[in-house]
Write a protein that holds these residues in place. Structure first.
Motif, PDB file in Angstrom:
ATOM      1  N   ARG A 112       5.489  -3.917  42.779  1.00 48.21           N
ATOM      2  CA  ARG A 112       4.266  -4.983  42.994  1.00 48.21           C
ATOM      3  C   ARG A 112       4.964  -6.280  42.392  1.00 48.21           C
ATOM      4  O   ARG A 112       5.426  -6.543  41.729  1.00 48.21           O
ATOM      5  CB  ARG A 112       3.104  -4.573  42.119  1.00 48.21           C
ATOM      6  N   ASP A 130       5.947   2.528  42.229  1.00 51.93           N
ATOM      7  CA  ASP A 130       5.138   1.294  42.600  1.00 51.93           C
ATOM      8  C   ASP A 130       5.944  -0.200  42.631  1.00 51.93           C
ATOM      9  O   ASP A 130       5.590  -0.329  41.301  1.00 51.93           O
ATOM     10  CB  ASP A 130       3.635   1.463  42.456  1.00 51.93           C
ATOM     11  N   HIS A 136       5.123   6.564  38.887  1.00 51.17           N
ATOM     12  CA  HIS A 136       3.728   7.143  38.996  1.00 51.17           C
ATOM     13  C   HIS A 136       3.916   8.612  39.184  1.00 51.17           C
ATOM     14  O   HIS A 136       4.234   9.062  40.596  1.00 51.17           O
ATOM     15  CB  HIS A 136       2.775   6.434  40.029  1.00 51.17           C
ATOM     16  N   HIS A 189       6.489   8.956  42.401  1.00 50.82           N
ATOM     17  CA  HIS A 189       7.001   7.725  43.257  1.00 50.82           C
ATOM     18  C   HIS A 189       7.131   6.478  42.331  1.00 50.82           C
ATOM     19  O   HIS A 189       6.700   6.631  41.043  1.00 50.82           O
ATOM     20  CB  HIS A 189       6.036   7.557  44.450  1.00 50.82           C
TER      21      HIS A 189
HETATM   22 MN    MN Z   1       1.239   4.941  43.103  1.00 50.10          MN
END
Ligand code: MN
Length: 287
Positions: free
Chosen positions: A49, A47, A39, A45
């Motif tokens: 999940r 992410d 992102h 960064h």
């Molecule tokens: Mn993000």
């Protein structure tokens, strides 16, 4: 509700991100989804999940995951995301998280702790990943303080196993797993690359430079697509000429009994020529 914070932060009339359904948790032993989204927003960064309890538990990892078990990567826990978010890739034009999202890795995960909630509460959570880029055993360990962040911070650590090694996986495999071969610039080029020309989500520092480069590349990709357009026009002009030639040619059945029969032959020929033109245009576009 678990997705309240996620929804409060976003305006779904302006963002292409999914609003999400509240859904039941996967039962024990069921396959759980995981993904990592690269992102580029105010900072680049990754992410991470993990599907749990009907949502995607989420951590923002500034440096991204490392396959080197000696690296401990800071992972800030952020709000739970809807399951539907898990294959999202695209451009968030403005508002929260404005920038480009790439689906960098996905697959399934399995807990190595019998009680996931207890492990998360304890702040010592072990799990296995089976993605395209990330595999094997990992740990998320919560740190004592929150650091500079208001969010709980954790460390993402690769356990030593067959899937660990001194490879910078974010450098080695930087591209999308959803759109083969696509980099951030390609994802932006597929949307509206001009949106941030004058006002990118980050203007200074490394992230500002990265945005400038990606916007320039995306605009160039768009221009190149435009440069290809005359080829398409030419082929359709040729198709049109062919179509006219067919129109001028005497009908194959010279003894066409009625004007209707003649018309039908012509229409069919036109349709075939049109199909060829469409096909040719599609082939050109594919290049
Ligand atoms: Mn993000």
């Amino acid at each position: 509700m678990p997705l309240d914070e996620y929804r409060r932060k976003r305006d779904f009339t302006r963002s292409p991100e999914p609003a999400g359904d509240d859904r039941d948790a996967a039962g024990a032993g069921e396959t759980r989804y995981f993904c990592v989204q690269k992102h580029l927003a105010s900072h680049l960064h990754y992410d991470l999940r993990l599907e749990h309890g009907g949502v995607l538990l989420s951590w923002a990892v500034p440096k991204g995951p490392s396959l080197d078990s000696r690296d401990k990567r800071l992972a800030m826990q952020v709000e739970d995301h809807p399951i539907e978010y898990g294959d999202f890739e695209g451009v968030i034009p403005d508002g929260y998280g404005a920038g480009v999202v790439m689906l960098w890795d996905y697959g399934t995960w399995t807990p190595e702790s019998a009680d996931v909630d207890a492990a998360l509460r304890k702040g010592d959570f072990k799990f296995r990943l089976d993605g395209y880029k990330l595999k094997g055993s990992w740990a998320l360990v919560r740190t004592k303080g929150y650091g500079d962040s208001s969010k709980p911070s954790w460390l993402l650590i690769k356990h030593r196993d067959d899937w660990s090694g001194p490879i910078d996986i974010t450098e080695f495999a930087p591209l999308s797993v959803k759109t083969p071969g696509a980099d951030l610039a390609d994802i932006l080029a597929a949307d509206t690359p001009a949106i941030w020309k004058d006002n990118p989500p980050a203007k200074t520092g490394d992230t500002g430079t990265l945005f400038q480069r990606i916007i320039a590349t995306a605009l160039e990709l768009r221009e190149r697509q435009h440069a290809d357009a005359p080829t398409r026009l030419m082929s359709s002009a040729r198709a049109k000429a062919k179509l006219e030639a067919i129109d001028d040619a005497p009908p194959r059945r010279a003894t066409a009994k009625s004007p209707t029969a003649k018309k039908t032959t012509k229409t069919a020929a036109k349709a075939t020529a049109k199909k060829t033109a469409t096909k040719r245009a599609a082939t050109t576009r594919g290049r």
